[in-house]
Structure formats: structure tokens, C-alpha cells
Write a protein that holds these residues in place. Sequence first.
Motif, PDB file in Angstrom:
ATOM      1  N   ALA A 211     -85.168 -42.799  22.589  1.00 18.81           N
ATOM      2  CA  ALA A 211     -86.118 -43.115  21.513  1.00 18.81           C
ATOM      3  C   ALA A 211     -85.735 -42.495  20.180  1.00 18.81           C
ATOM      4  N   TYR A 212     -85.209 -41.263  20.202  1.00 19.40           N
ATOM      5  CA  TYR A 212     -85.031 -40.532  18.943  1.00 19.40           C
ATOM      6  C   TYR A 212     -83.622 -39.996  18.693  1.00 19.40           C
ATOM      7  N   GLY A 213     -82.748 -40.070  19.701  1.00 17.74           N
ATOM      8  CA  GLY A 213     -81.356 -39.703  19.473  1.00 17.74           C
ATOM      9  C   GLY A 213     -81.022 -38.231  19.511  1.00 17.74           C
ATOM     10  N   TYR A 214     -81.826 -37.422  20.199  1.00 21.21           N
ATOM     11  CA  TYR A 214     -81.497 -36.002  20.328  1.00 21.21           C
ATOM     12  C   TYR A 214     -82.059 -35.453  21.631  1.00 21.21           C
ATOM     13  N   CYS A 215     -81.604 -34.254  22.004  1.00 20.25           N
ATOM     14  CA  CYS A 215     -82.110 -33.542  23.177  1.00 20.25           C
ATOM     15  C   CYS A 215     -82.777 -32.256  22.715  1.00 20.25           C
ATOM     16  N   HIS A 216     -83.740 -31.766  23.507  1.00 18.26           N
ATOM     17  CA  HIS A 216     -84.569 -30.643  23.068  1.00 18.26           C
ATOM     18  C   HIS A 216     -84.811 -29.696  24.237  1.00 18.26           C
ATOM     19  N   SER A 217     -84.520 -28.441  24.036  1.00 22.55           N
ATOM     20  CA  SER A 217     -84.810 -27.403  25.022  1.00 22.55           C
ATOM     21  C   SER A 217     -85.841 -26.443  24.446  1.00 22.55           C
ATOM     22  N   GLN A 218     -86.945 -26.297  25.146  1.00 32.40           N
ATOM     23  CA  GLN A 218     -87.999 -25.365  24.728  1.00 32.40           C
ATOM     24  C   GLN A 218     -88.044 -24.206  25.708  1.00 32.40           C
ATOM     25  N   GLY A 219     -86.965 -23.434  25.690  1.00 27.76           N
ATOM     26  CA  GLY A 219     -86.872 -22.296  26.602  1.00 27.76           C
ATOM     27  C   GLY A 219     -86.421 -22.677  27.994  1.00 27.76           C
ATOM     28  N   ASP A 220     -85.767 -23.828  28.156  1.00 31.06           N
ATOM     29  CA  ASP A 220     -85.331 -24.258  29.485  1.00 31.06           C
ATOM     30  C   ASP A 220     -84.317 -23.290  30.077  1.00 31.06           C
ATOM     31  N   TRP A 221     -83.318 -22.914  29.275  1.00 30.35           N
ATOM     32  CA  TRP A 221     -82.278 -22.011  29.764  1.00 30.35           C
ATOM     33  C   TRP A 221     -82.713 -20.546  29.642  1.00 30.35           C
ATOM     34  N   GLN A 222     -83.172 -20.157  28.476  1.00 36.99           N
ATOM     35  CA  GLN A 222     -83.718 -18.822  28.241  1.00 36.99           C
ATOM     36  C   GLN A 222     -85.062 -18.990  27.534  1.00 36.99           C
ATOM     37  N   LYS A 223     -86.101 -18.372  28.036  1.00 35.06           N
ATOM     38  CA  LYS A 223     -87.445 -18.593  27.505  1.00 35.06           C
ATOM     39  C   LYS A 223     -87.558 -18.231  26.025  1.00 35.06           C
ATOM     40  N   ASP A 224     -86.743 -17.291  25.571  1.00 33.19           N
ATOM     41  CA  ASP A 224     -86.855 -16.849  24.182  1.00 33.19           C
ATOM     42  C   ASP A 224     -85.968 -17.637  23.220  1.00 33.19           C
ATOM     43  N   ILE A 225     -85.326 -18.701  23.704  1.00 31.92           N
ATOM     44  CA  ILE A 225     -84.448 -19.503  22.860  1.00 31.92           C
ATOM     45  C   ILE A 225     -84.834 -20.984  22.947  1.00 31.92           C
ATOM     46  N   HIS A 226     -85.055 -21.603  21.797  1.00 32.77           N
ATOM     47  CA  HIS A 226     -85.266 -23.053  21.718  1.00 32.77           C
ATOM     48  C   HIS A 226     -84.040 -23.680  21.063  1.00 32.77           C
ATOM     49  N   ALA A 227     -83.799 -24.944  21.361  1.00 33.49           N
ATOM     50  CA  ALA A 227     -82.595 -25.587  20.832  1.00 33.49           C
ATOM     51  C   ALA A 227     -82.769 -27.094  20.766  1.00 33.49           C
ATOM     52  N   VAL A 228     -82.038 -27.701  19.833  1.00 40.69           N
ATOM     53  CA  VAL A 228     -81.912 -29.156  19.768  1.00 40.69           C
ATOM     54  C   VAL A 228     -80.421 -29.473  19.719  1.00 40.69           C
ATOM     55  N   ALA A 229     -80.047 -30.641  20.240  1.00 40.76           N
ATOM     56  CA  ALA A 229     -78.625 -30.983  20.326  1.00 40.76           C
ATOM     57  C   ALA A 229     -78.412 -32.481  20.168  1.00 40.76           C
ATOM     58  N   VAL A 230     -77.230 -32.820  19.661  1.00 42.22           N
ATOM     59  CA  VAL A 230     -76.858 -34.215  19.428  1.00 42.22           C
ATOM     60  C   VAL A 230     -75.408 -34.397  19.890  1.00 42.22           C
ATOM     61  N   PRO A 231     -75.105 -35.476  20.639  1.00 43.91           N
ATOM     62  CA  PRO A 231     -73.706 -35.735  21.007  1.00 43.91           C
ATOM     63  C   PRO A 231     -72.891 -36.177  19.798  1.00 43.91           C
ATOM     64  N   ILE A 232     -71.588 -35.942  19.868  1.00 39.35           N
ATOM     65  CA  ILE A 232     -70.677 -36.316  18.792  1.00 39.35           C
ATOM     66  C   ILE A 232     -69.748 -37.406  19.307  1.00 39.35           C
ATOM     67  N   ARG A 233     -69.709 -38.518  18.617  1.00 38.56           N
ATOM     68  CA  ARG A 233     -68.843 -39.615  19.018  1.00 38.56           C
ATOM     69  C   ARG A 233     -67.383 -39.197  18.909  1.00 38.56           C
ATOM     70  N   GLN A 234     -66.616 -39.519  19.924  1.00 37.06           N
ATOM     71  CA  GLN A 234     -65.187 -39.230  19.942  1.00 37.06           C
ATOM     72  C   GLN A 234     -64.421 -40.504  20.283  1.00 37.06           C
ATOM     73  N   ARG A 235     -63.125 -40.473  20.061  1.00 33.59           N
ATOM     74  CA  ARG A 235     -62.285 -41.601  20.457  1.00 33.59           C
ATOM     75  C   ARG A 235     -62.247 -41.693  21.982  1.00 33.59           C
TER      76      ARG A 235
END
Length: 279
Positions: A211-235
Amino acid sequence: MSAPTEKNRNVNVITLPGLVNPHDLSSDRQFSMNLARGLEVLRAFSASTPLLGNREIADRTGLAKPTVSRLTYTLTLLGYLARDPKLQKYRLGPGVLSLGHPLLASMQVRQLAKPLMESLARATGCTVNLGIRDRGNVVYIDSVRADSANQHLPDIGTSRPLLLSSIGRALILAYPATERTAILNYLKVQNPQDFEQCRAFWEADVKRFTAYGYCHSQGDWQKDIHAVAVPIRQRPDEPPLAMNCTIAAHRAQKDRLVHEVIPLLKESVHQLEFSQGLH
């Protein structure tokens, strides 16, 4: 020359590195089991366990202790391990570092990404990382640490679980459907319990990415760290990459990552792709 067995035929069509168990290749005459065992010994070391004895290595790799003893002796003579005579344990040697540098130096995308990552870090106050897949993990090939509240000190070579991190899930989503399925099957076989625990995170990010083109972690890996991520197109002949922005949880209030950081992250990735002639 005899025809390949069914097992070998299956092995030969695998296109993604790191998705096989060396023990499954015992009948493949082209596969060097001794080399594979030596590399498994090197992989037994981590940032949290930099010093290991032969028994500990045997426990971590599943190899017999006499086999481990021969391998650590050999790897020490070759400079890939260093032995602590007082503790009678081993640590990684300079030879391992020398192996990694030519790879990093040859990745032009790192040089192109660096100024974009630095600009993104200044604009958002986030730590920005560039990652690539290694087996069931994402490993950082570059990092700009701007968030001083992040106590986990991401750096080049740092790894995170694929399914438990937003950058890892973005990497999986960067692969074509067939290869994506192969990665997910590998993760499920390697650790079914962890796979089931991460299933909800994965399914939520599949919907979010669609729907929006990104991924979101709300403490999934470490509770005190939030993150957003986007893939990078490669050849097509290059492995997928992804970029993330991470921030301490207490600084991620009011959907700041979604409303303020994601647009900037997407723009940085777009510029990186453009600089590689991918637009």
C-alpha cells in the motif's frame, strides 16, 4: 561421467547463496566439505562472543571436537584465527578482515550512497544504514550513526535477523517472488518457532509495503529502537539492497517516522537509484 542425482540437480538450480545446509551437499562431488566446515568455524564467532574454545565452537557448529581442533589449528597458521595461550581460546585474526575489504571497496553503491545517507541522517536525526542479505540475516555494509540514543551501535558488518527487522523484511520484498519464497522457506526450516513468532510482523509489512512502499518496525527487534526501511532497486545481476532509518523509541512519538522520515528516506533511495542509472 555419471548423471547427477536428484539431490544434486536440486542443488544446482539454487540461485541464491547461503540457502543450503552444507550437510545436504555431502553427495555433491563439486562441493568441498572441508572448506565449508572451516568457514562454519569462522562464522561461529560474533561481536558478543569474540573468544571461543574448541568445545564452544563444536557446540555452535555441530562439528566433532577433533575436527574443530584440526580446523582451528589450520586457520590459526593461516592467520584467520589468533590463539590466546592463557585462555586456550581463539579469536578472529586479521586475515578475516583482509577478506572483507576488497568486497566493500568494490561496491560502488556504497560510495554513491554515503553522501545521501549523511544528508538523510542530518535532516532526520536518525541513524541510517545500508544493508544486504547474508543467509537469514541482513548485514550492514555502511552506517551513519546520528542518533546518540541508539545504544546498539550499528556499524559495518553488524547483522540483524531478516524477519525481525524492517530492513530485513524490505530486503526480502526486494527479491522476485520465486526467490522470496525460497528465502522464507529457508527461514521457516532453520527455526520454525522464530518464524511463527515473526509471521505477524512479516504479514503486516507485506500489506504496508504493497500500500505505501515501506516497512516499519516498532520495537520488533529491540523494544527501544524503531525503524523504517525501503528496498533499493538494483540491476538483475546484483543482490538487492535496502536502506533504513532507526531512532530511539522515545523519539519516535506521534508517527514521526511515518510522516517526516519516510518521505525523505524514499527520496534518498530514489536519488541513489537514479545515480546508478536505474530510472
